[in-house]
Scaffold this motif. Structure first.
Motif, PDB file in Angstrom:
ATOM      1  N   ASP A   1       1.290   6.800   6.253  1.00  0.00           N
ATOM      2  CA  ASP A   1       0.601   6.296   7.442  1.00  0.00           C
ATOM      3  C   ASP A   1       1.587   5.531   8.322  1.00  0.00           C
ATOM      4  OD1 ASP A   1      -1.164   5.293   9.289  1.00  0.00           O
ATOM      5  OD2 ASP A   1      -1.941   3.730   7.968  1.00  0.00           O
TER       6      ASP A   1
ATOM      7  N   SER B   1      -3.199  -0.451   6.605  1.00  0.00           N
ATOM      8  CA  SER B   1      -3.709  -1.023   5.354  1.00  0.00           C
ATOM      9  C   SER B   1      -2.680  -1.985   4.789  1.00  0.00           C
ATOM     10  CB  SER B   1      -4.009   0.079   4.336  1.00  0.00           C
ATOM     11  OG  SER B   1      -2.841   0.837   4.043  1.00  0.00           O
ATOM     12  N   TYR B   2      -3.171  -3.079   4.203  1.00  0.00           N
ATOM     13  CA  TYR B   2      -2.296  -4.117   3.665  1.00  0.00           C
ATOM     14  C   TYR B   2      -2.584  -4.284   2.174  1.00  0.00           C
ATOM     15  CZ  TYR B   2      -2.361  -5.027   8.691  1.00  0.00           C
ATOM     16  OH  TYR B   2      -2.313  -4.888  10.054  1.00  0.00           O
ATOM     17  N   ALA B   3      -1.912  -3.470   1.373  1.00  0.00           N
ATOM     18  CA  ALA B   3      -2.154  -3.465  -0.071  1.00  0.00           C
ATOM     19  C   ALA B   3      -1.752  -4.784  -0.720  1.00  0.00           C
ATOM     20  CB  ALA B   3      -1.399  -2.304  -0.730  1.00  0.00           C
ATOM     21  N   GLY B   4      -0.868  -5.515  -0.088  1.00  0.00           N
ATOM     22  CA  GLY B   4      -0.419  -6.789  -0.644  1.00  0.00           C
ATOM     23  C   GLY B   4      -1.426  -7.904  -0.502  1.00  0.00           C
ATOM     24  N   GLY B   5      -2.508  -7.662   0.219  1.00  0.00           N
ATOM     25  CA  GLY B   5      -3.562  -8.644   0.348  1.00  0.00           C
ATOM     26  C   GLY B   5      -3.177  -9.860   1.176  1.00  0.00           C
TER      27      GLY B   5
ATOM     28  N   THR C   1       0.560   1.769   9.263  1.00  0.00           N
ATOM     29  CA  THR C   1       0.852   0.793   8.206  1.00  0.00           C
ATOM     30  C   THR C   1       2.339   0.465   8.182  1.00  0.00           C
ATOM     31  OG1 THR C   1      -0.996   1.573   6.860  1.00  0.00           O
ATOM     32  CG2 THR C   1       0.748   0.371   5.712  1.00  0.00           C
TER      33      THR C   1
ATOM     34  N   MET D   1       3.644  -6.604   1.906  1.00  0.00           N
ATOM     35  CA  MET D   1       2.341  -6.047   2.244  1.00  0.00           C
ATOM     36  C   MET D   1       2.077  -4.716   1.546  1.00  0.00           C
ATOM     37  SD  MET D   1       2.542  -7.062   6.300  1.00  0.00           S
ATOM     38  CE  MET D   1       0.879  -6.688   6.816  1.00  0.00           C
ATOM     39  N   SER D   2       2.951  -4.346   0.607  1.00  0.00           N
ATOM     40  CA  SER D   2       2.800  -3.092  -0.123  1.00  0.00           C
ATOM     41  C   SER D   2       2.203  -3.343  -1.511  1.00  0.00           C
ATOM     42  CB  SER D   2       4.154  -2.397  -0.259  1.00  0.00           C
ATOM     43  OG  SER D   2       5.008  -3.137  -1.118  1.00  0.00           O
ATOM     44  N   THR D   3       1.996  -2.255  -2.262  1.00  0.00           N
ATOM     45  CA  THR D   3       1.441  -2.387  -3.614  1.00  0.00           C
ATOM     46  C   THR D   3       2.487  -2.841  -4.623  1.00  0.00           C
ATOM     47  OG1 THR D   3       1.879  -0.026  -3.952  1.00  0.00           O
ATOM     48  CG2 THR D   3      -0.340  -0.647  -3.223  1.00  0.00           C
ATOM     49  N   ASP D   4       3.759  -2.535  -4.369  1.00  0.00           N
ATOM     50  CA  ASP D   4       4.836  -2.858  -5.307  1.00  0.00           C
ATOM     51  C   ASP D   4       5.815  -3.817  -4.633  1.00  0.00           C
ATOM     52  OD1 ASP D   4       6.504  -2.896  -7.483  1.00  0.00           O
ATOM     53  OD2 ASP D   4       7.446  -0.962  -7.049  1.00  0.00           O
TER      54      ASP D   4
ATOM     55  N   ARG E   1       7.358  -5.612   4.915  1.00  0.00           N
ATOM     56  CA  ARG E   1       6.921  -4.309   4.386  1.00  0.00           C
ATOM     57  C   ARG E   1       6.715  -4.357   2.875  1.00  0.00           C
ATOM     58  NH1 ARG E   1      10.353  -0.962   8.324  1.00  0.00           N
ATOM     59  NH2 ARG E   1       8.842  -0.679  10.002  1.00  0.00           N
TER      60      ARG E   1
END
Length: 262
Positions: free
Chosen positions: A61, A137-141, A64, A224-227, A221
């Motif tokens: 995306d 989307s902000y996977a890092g919450g 994002t 705000m990511s999952t990892d 980046r």
């Protein structure tokens, strides 16, 4: 020592208050500062959306991917113009009157810096909010967003101080605009704000590694990511903090240089 510290803090807060009131009296400035990143998000997000399909892009995306870049570009440009307030004070004679008072010279710089960082924080919230509405989307919450905002403030502190120093030394609006433009435009396109490093020419990648804008974008980046790579966050944040401290010191020196020239 405590009295001196309290005195410095009080003076800095008064200078901040003065700049904040001045900003409230000219709301169009804040309005433009907030609208600018919105335009960038919509413009770049739509024009370059197909880049996400290019092999090697590394993200599904583009919106994002883009939001951290726009966040840092926004505070970079805001910081670059921060010195215009000092130019106005110099031309109106306010600066000379301020320098005849017993206020700490560093308070004059710090107070304006705090006000500018407040504007940058509001801009950052707007970028993240508009980005979410546009599909990012902000996977890092929440933690990831706060880390990204923190990185943006470190970057803003460095460039606000740089702009202030240039303004106090050049003392000319045209010179400040020219110098700022020659800094922020190359900094933007010689970074990973709009494109991943894998799609940049090798020489641009090499330059981007030493670009503060890239450091801040990388922090945002990954946060705000999952990892999340906390080692990267820590090292890049340290570099930004050191840069901000050095440039802030230079801006105070520039204030004293200006005073000696009176």
């Amino acid at each position: 020592m405590s009295t001196l510290s309290a005195s410095w803090a009080g003076q800095t807060s008064q200078v901040t208050r003065r700049w904040t009131i001045d900003g409230i009296r000219q709301p169009w400035g804040l309005g433009v500062a907030i609208m600018q990143p919105v335009v960038w998000l919509l413009l770049f997000g739509n024009v370059f959306s197909s880049v996400a399909t290019v092999p090697g892009f590394g993200a599904d995306d583009y919106m994002t991917f883009l939001v951290p870049g726009i966040l840092m570009m926004t505070v970079l440009y805001s910081g670059a113009w921060a010195g215009t307030g000092f130019i106005d004070d110099i031309n109106s004679g306010v600066m000379d009157r301020m320098l005849t008072s017993p206020v700490h010279r560093s308070s004059l710089v710090a107070g304006q810096l705090v006000q500018q960082l407040g504007i940058c924080f509001v801009q950052g919230l707007c970028v993240i909010g508009i980005g979410a509405l546009a599909g990012a989307s902000y996977a890092g919450g929440i933690l990831g967003m706060l880390v990204a905002l923190g990185a943006s403030l470190l970057l803003a502190a460095a460039f606000c101080s740089l702009s202030a120093a240039v303004a106090l030394l050049a003392r000319d609006q045209t010179a400040l605009i020219g110098i700022s433009t020659m800094i922020v435009l190359p900094a933007t396109f010689l970074s990973t704000a709009l494109m991943p490093a894998s799609l940049l020419p090798s020489w641009v990648q090499a330059v981007a590694d030493y670009n503060p804008l890239t450091w801040a974008v990388e922090i945002a980046r990954t946060a705000m990511s999952t990892d999340v790579d906390w080692t990267l966050v820590g090292t890049r944040a340290l570099w930004l903090a050191l840069l901000a401290a050095v440039v802030a010191w230079w801006s105070v020196r520039a204030m004293r240089t200006y005073q000696r020239s009176l």
